[in-house]
Design an enzyme around this catalytic site. Structure first.
Site, short mmCIF file in Angstrom:
data_model
loop_
_atom_site.label_atom_id
_atom_site.label_comp_id
_atom_site.label_asym_id
_atom_site.label_seq_id
_atom_site.Cartn_x
_atom_site.Cartn_y
_atom_site.Cartn_z
CG HIS A 94 -26.78 -53.68 63.24
ND1 HIS A 94 -26.13 -53.74 62.03
CD2 HIS A 94 -27.23 -54.94 63.47
CE1 HIS A 94 -26.15 -54.98 61.56
NE2 HIS A 94 -26.82 -55.73 62.41
CE LYS A 104 -16.59 -68.66 46.76
NZ LYS A 104 -17.62 -69.63 46.43
NE ARG A 107 -33.26 -58.59 60.98
CZ ARG A 107 -32.11 -59.01 60.52
NH1 ARG A 107 -31.53 -58.38 59.52
NH2 ARG A 107 -31.52 -60.07 61.04
CB SER A 166 -25.22 -56.78 57.23
OG SER A 166 -25.30 -56.12 58.46
P1 ADP Z 1 -26.37 -62.22 62.89
O1 ADP Z 1 -24.95 -62.22 62.48
O2 ADP Z 1 -26.67 -62.92 64.17
O3 ADP Z 1 -27.35 -62.55 61.79
P2 ADP Z 1 -26.37 -59.38 62.57
O4 ADP Z 1 -24.95 -59.09 62.66
O5 ADP Z 1 -27.03 -59.16 61.25
O6 ADP Z 1 -26.75 -60.76 63.22
O7 ADP Z 1 -27.16 -58.52 63.63
C1 ADP Z 1 -26.98 -58.62 65.02
C2 ADP Z 1 -28.30 -58.43 65.71
O8 ADP Z 1 -28.96 -57.30 65.19
C3 ADP Z 1 -29.29 -59.59 65.53
O9 ADP Z 1 -30.03 -59.70 66.73
C4 ADP Z 1 -30.18 -59.13 64.42
O10 ADP Z 1 -31.46 -59.71 64.50
C5 ADP Z 1 -30.24 -57.64 64.73
N1 ADP Z 1 -30.55 -56.85 63.55
C6 ADP Z 1 -29.96 -56.87 62.36
N2 ADP Z 1 -30.55 -56.00 61.50
C7 ADP Z 1 -31.56 -55.41 62.19
C8 ADP Z 1 -32.55 -54.43 61.88
N3 ADP Z 1 -32.65 -53.91 60.67
N4 ADP Z 1 -33.43 -54.08 62.85
C9 ADP Z 1 -33.33 -54.63 64.07
N5 ADP Z 1 -32.43 -55.57 64.43
C10 ADP Z 1 -31.55 -55.95 63.52
#
Ligand code: ADP
Length: 163
Positions: free
Chosen positions: A18, A46, A95, A133
Site C-alpha cells: 500500500h 473474524k 497485483r 493484508s
Molecule cells: P480491499 O479491501 O479492496 O481488498 P486492500 O485494503 O487490501 O483492498 O487494499 C486497498 C488497495 O490496495 C486495493 O486496490 C488493493 O488491490 C491494493 N493493494 C493491496 N495490496 C497491494 C500490494 N501488495 N501491491 C499493490 N497494491 C496493493
C-alpha cells in the site's frame, strides 16, 4: 485547482505494498486521502485484526511527515465520499491477475455512479506483488516474521497484539 485522489481499502493493516502505491501516487496527484472503507464482505468477518480507529492511527503514523496525505473513514459508497469531498480520482493497486476482475467490476460500477470520477490503477511494486493484508495476518498469527513487508509502526502494533 488541487488534484485530490482517494485511495480506499481495508488497510487491516497497511502494508509496504500500500505504501508503495501511495508514494508513487503522490507523483500524479497533489494530495491523496487514504480512506479506510468498511468492506461489507470483509469488515465484520473474524479475519479483521485492527479496529478502524487503529488502522487510521497506523496510517497516520506511517505518513506523519507527509503533509499531502490525509486519512479518513467512510462507511458508505466510495462515489458518495468522492462527491462530498472534492475528489477527482480513485487510486487502486493491481497485483496479479486475481485482482483484475473485481477491480474492473468495481471501477465500472463506480463510473456508472459518478462519471466525473475515474479510477486509476497502479501496478504493484516488484517486491510487493504477493503481499496482501490477509496473507500477512495469517503468517503473523502462526508465528511467522512479516518484518520485511510492513512499516516499522505496523510491526510494533502487530507485536503488541501478539503479546
Ligand atoms: P480491499 O479491501 O479492496 O481488498 P486492500 O485494503 O487490501 O483492498 O487494499 C486497498 C488497495 O490496495 C486495493 O486496490 C488493493 O488491490 C491494493 N493493494 C493491496 N495490496 C497491494 C500490494 N501488495 N501491491 C499493490 N497494491 C496493493
Amino acid at each position: 485547482m488541487k488534484r485530490v485522489a482517494m485511495y480506499p481499502g481495508s488497510f487491516d493493516p497497511i502494508t509496504n505494498g500500500h505504501v508503495d502505491i501511495i508514494d508513487r501516487g503522490l507523483k500524479a496527484f497533489d494530495e491523496i486521502v487514504v480512506v479506510v472503507a468498511t468492506n461489507p464482505r470483509k469488515q465484520e468477518s473474524k479475519s479483521s485484526l485492527f479496529s478502524i480507529d487503529e488502522r487510521v492511527a497506523l496510517i497516520q503514523d506511517v505518513f506523519k511527515d507527509e503533509p499531502r496525505i490525509r486519512v479518513d473513514i467512510s462507511t458508505g459508497l466510495i462515489m458518495d465520499y468522492a462527491r462530498d469531498n472534492g475528489i477527482c480520482a480513485v487510486l487502486r493497486g493491481l497485483r496479479a491477475a486475481g485482482d483484475f476482475e473485481n477491480e474492473f467490476m468495481m471501477a465500472s460500477m463506480n463510473r456508472g455512479l459518478n462519471p466525473e470520477v475515474d479510477t486509476f490503477f497502479m501496478v504493484t511494486g516488484h517486491d510487493w506483488f504477493f503481499i496482501s493484508s490477509s496473507i500477512l495476518k495469517e503468517v503473523f498469527q502462526f508465528g511467522g516474521s512479516v518484518a520485511e513487508y510492513v512499516p516499522p509502526a505496523v510491526l510494533e502494533a502487530l507485536e503488541k497484539k501478539r503479546s
